[in-house]
Design an enzyme around this catalytic site. Structure first.
Site, PDB file in Angstrom:
ATOM      1  N   SER A  36       0.842  -1.200   0.000  1.00  0.00           N
ATOM      2  CA  SER A  36       0.000   0.000   0.000  1.00  0.00           C
ATOM      3  C   SER A  36       0.874   1.245   0.000  1.00  0.00           C
ATOM      4  O   SER A  36       2.087   1.175   0.188  1.00  0.00           O
ATOM      5  CB  SER A  36      -0.891   0.008   1.242  1.00  0.00           C
ATOM      6  OG  SER A  36      -0.092   0.278   2.384  1.00  0.00           O
ATOM      7  N   LYS A  37       0.214   2.384  -0.202  1.00  0.00           N
ATOM      8  CA  LYS A  37       0.911   3.664  -0.211  1.00  0.00           C
ATOM      9  C   LYS A  37       1.599   3.880   1.144  1.00  0.00           C
ATOM     10  O   LYS A  37       2.686   4.442   1.212  1.00  0.00           O
ATOM     11  CB  LYS A  37      -0.098   4.769  -0.496  1.00  0.00           C
ATOM     12  CG  LYS A  37       0.506   6.144  -0.467  1.00  0.00           C
ATOM     13  CD  LYS A  37      -0.421   7.159  -1.081  1.00  0.00           C
ATOM     14  CE  LYS A  37      -0.302   8.534  -0.473  1.00  0.00           C
ATOM     15  NZ  LYS A  37       0.993   8.948   0.008  1.00  0.00           N
ATOM     16  N   ARG A  38       0.940   3.399   2.196  1.00  0.00           N
ATOM     17  CA  ARG A  38       1.502   3.585   3.536  1.00  0.00           C
ATOM     18  C   ARG A  38       2.870   2.900   3.691  1.00  0.00           C
ATOM     19  O   ARG A  38       3.765   3.407   4.345  1.00  0.00           O
ATOM     20  CB  ARG A  38       0.523   3.069   4.598  1.00  0.00           C
ATOM     21  CG  ARG A  38       0.239   4.128   5.640  1.00  0.00           C
ATOM     22  CD  ARG A  38      -0.824   3.698   6.631  1.00  0.00           C
ATOM     23  NE  ARG A  38      -2.066   3.342   5.958  1.00  0.00           N
ATOM     24  CZ  ARG A  38      -2.799   2.272   6.279  1.00  0.00           C
ATOM     25  NH1 ARG A  38      -2.409   1.445   7.229  1.00  0.00           N
ATOM     26  NH2 ARG A  38      -3.937   2.032   5.656  1.00  0.00           N
TER      27      ARG A  38
END
Ligand code: GLU
Length: 505
Positions: A262-264
């Site tokens: 994910s972007k995280r």
């Protein structure tokens, strides 16, 4: 003769294209090119609520930057356009109607609250509410209502959706080019909505209708669409159409821990998950991109190609043409592929070292201009040749070789203490006189004369070379000193020595 291969990448323009989406596009591109086929870009923008300004252009720019351009799509109209679903709206209603007429779909008038209550009641009993064969006769739809009643409600403009009528009990045989054969009993499936009251199709209907009309032969997409495969196969049957072949690509997993990348993860570990930088049009938030971080597209596509596929040999460096030749769907893995940001750097380093010096010089020249340094392109290329070996990105050329363009603004204190002794200024003064006399300022001539002079003076080599390095570079690092002196020239060399004497002496 079998039909010409036609594949499509069908993103929804709801934001920047995730690196996983780029991989899906890449595999589609490679498969198309390998088979002399056509790579289509179709924009699936039927969900108006999720429309994001700029997202479609971002997708197109990203594909172009990665050197995987589409053959047909928005702005490259072929025989199967338009390629934006929002421009194909009128097509879908007729197809939904067709399925109602042939008994594979039905109108449903159930109110959102009613369905919500059913859901809650089921939940309270620890069950899940599924709208399908076992309860549809009891719900508010054209299967349970009389024909007149349905006609009346439609004529009065009551809100409805069109649902697919899943078979009650049927064993479906599904085939996937990567996963092999699967079986599924239709009794567990729900009657999916195909068409909504706002006059728009759902993803499922639009996707199948368009794949059929656009003569798509292979659907290559992410694993998250595998649960939709049964419905899609049933839809092809219901229409009486031949289904394309399907291939569901493995998930891209986090570098650490479990689950999807994910972007995280990117934010936490400091790597981009998007090909290009993206500025959110609403919040203004900026997300990093590989392009702006200095990666070359070759490195990104090579890395992505190996996330879920390998050629079956030890060879790992493949440019886009080599990938096209080597790619086989049958060699795509079933299991998820762990993302490894270090591996991307490793590919980048390779392509950086392989890159043409002239190309690197031009890129470096741009960076120097941004720093308001006006340098001759030939000179920049010379510097590139000297410092390239230690660089992975264009910005490293500056870090490794800034002293070729600017004189030191400071002197590394620890090394100054070690290298600049009481007699150093005097020695540097003498060295300066010696250098001044050199008409030939080539590295080899300087080396010869300076070495001879040091030998005659009977002092240690380091006693001269270390302070000289401080004077020219500002730190105990950098290229061969005589090469530096030759490059920056006599005048600048003497100036830097003088400046060091006056600052450190
Ligand atoms: N619009 C879907 C997506 O956003 C397409 C899925 C498919 O390829 O069928 O991924």
């Amino acid at each position: 003769m079998s039909a010409k291969v036609r594949v499509r990448f069908a993103p929804s323009p709801t934001g920047p294209l995730h690196i996983g989406g780029v991989r899906t596009a890449l595999y589609n591109y490679l498969f198309a090119k390998k088979n002399d086929g056509v790579f289509v870009l179709r924009i699936e923008d039927t969900d108006q609520n999720r429309f994001v300004e700029g997202a479609e252009q971002y997708i197109i720019d990203a594909l172009n930057w990665c050197n995987i351009p589409f053959d047909e799509g928005p702005g490259k109209e072929g025989d199967f356009g338009p390629y934006r679903q929002s421009e194909r709206k009128d097509i879908y209603r007729d197809y939904a109607k067709k399925l109602v007429d042939n008994g594979h779909a039905y109108y449903a008038f159930d109110k959102a609250e009613t369905l919500d209550n059913h859901r809650k009641e089921h939940e309270a009993k620890g069950k899940t509410f599924i709208y399908n064969w076992h309860n549809r006769q009891k719900l508010d739809n054209s299967l349970s209502l009389s024909e007149e009643e349905v006609k009346l409600r439609l004529a009065e403009g009551e809100d409805y959706v069109i649902r697919f009528k899943s078979p009650e009990s049927d064993i479906l045989h599904l085939q996937d080019e990567i996963r092999g054969d699967m079986e599924i009993n239709t009794e567990i499936l729900d009657d999916k909505v195909l068409f909504k009251s706002d006059g728009m199709p759902t993803y499922h209907l639009a996707n199948i209708v368009d794949d059929h009309l656009m003569k798509i032969t292979h659907v290559i997409r992410g694993e998250e669409w595998l649960p939709s495969l049964a419905l899609h196969v049933m839809l092809y049957r219901a229409f009486g159409w031949e289904a394309p072949k399907f291939a569901h690509l493995p998930l891209i997993l986090k570098p650490q821990g479990k689950g999807k990348l994910s972007k995280r993860d990117g934010d936490k570990l400091g790597f981009p998950v998007f090909p290009l930088e993206w500025k959110d049009p609403k919040t203004g938030e900026i997300s990093a991109g590989y392009r702006e971080d200095g990666y070359f597209p070759e490195a990104v596509t090579n890395m992505l190609a190996f996330l879920g596929w390998n050629p079956g040999t030890e060879e790992e460096f493949f440019d886009i043409n080599e990938l096209t030749r080597a790619f086989e769907l049958g060699r795509v893995h079933k299991g998820g592929a762990k993302f490894d940001p270090e591996k991307t750097k490793w590919f980048q380093q390779h392509y950086f070292q392989e890159a043409d010096d002239n190309f690197l010089a031009q890129e470096f020249h741009k960076l120097l201009k941004e720093k308001e340094i006006d340098a001759d392109l030939d000179y920049v290329q010379k510097v590139v040749e000297i410092v390239k070996e230690r660089a992975t990105f264009v910005k490293d050329l500056w870090e490794q070789g800034d002293y070729f363009f600017i004189s030191p603004t400071s002197y590394d204190p620890k090394n100054t203490k070690k290298a600049w002794k009481n007699d150093t200024s005097e020695i540097m003064q003498e060295l300066s006189e010696l250098l001044k006399k050199q008409d030939d300022f080539s590295a080899s001539n300087l080396q010869e004369n300076v070495k001879a002079w040091i030998g005659a003076k009977e002092i240690g080599f380091g006693k001269v070379m270390q302070p000289l390095r401080l004077a020219l570079v500002g730190a105990m690092q950098g290229a061969d000193l005589f090469v530096i002196a030759e490059s920056i020239g006599k005048e600048e060399t003497l100036k830097r020595i003088e400046k060091a004497i006056s600052t450190l002496g």
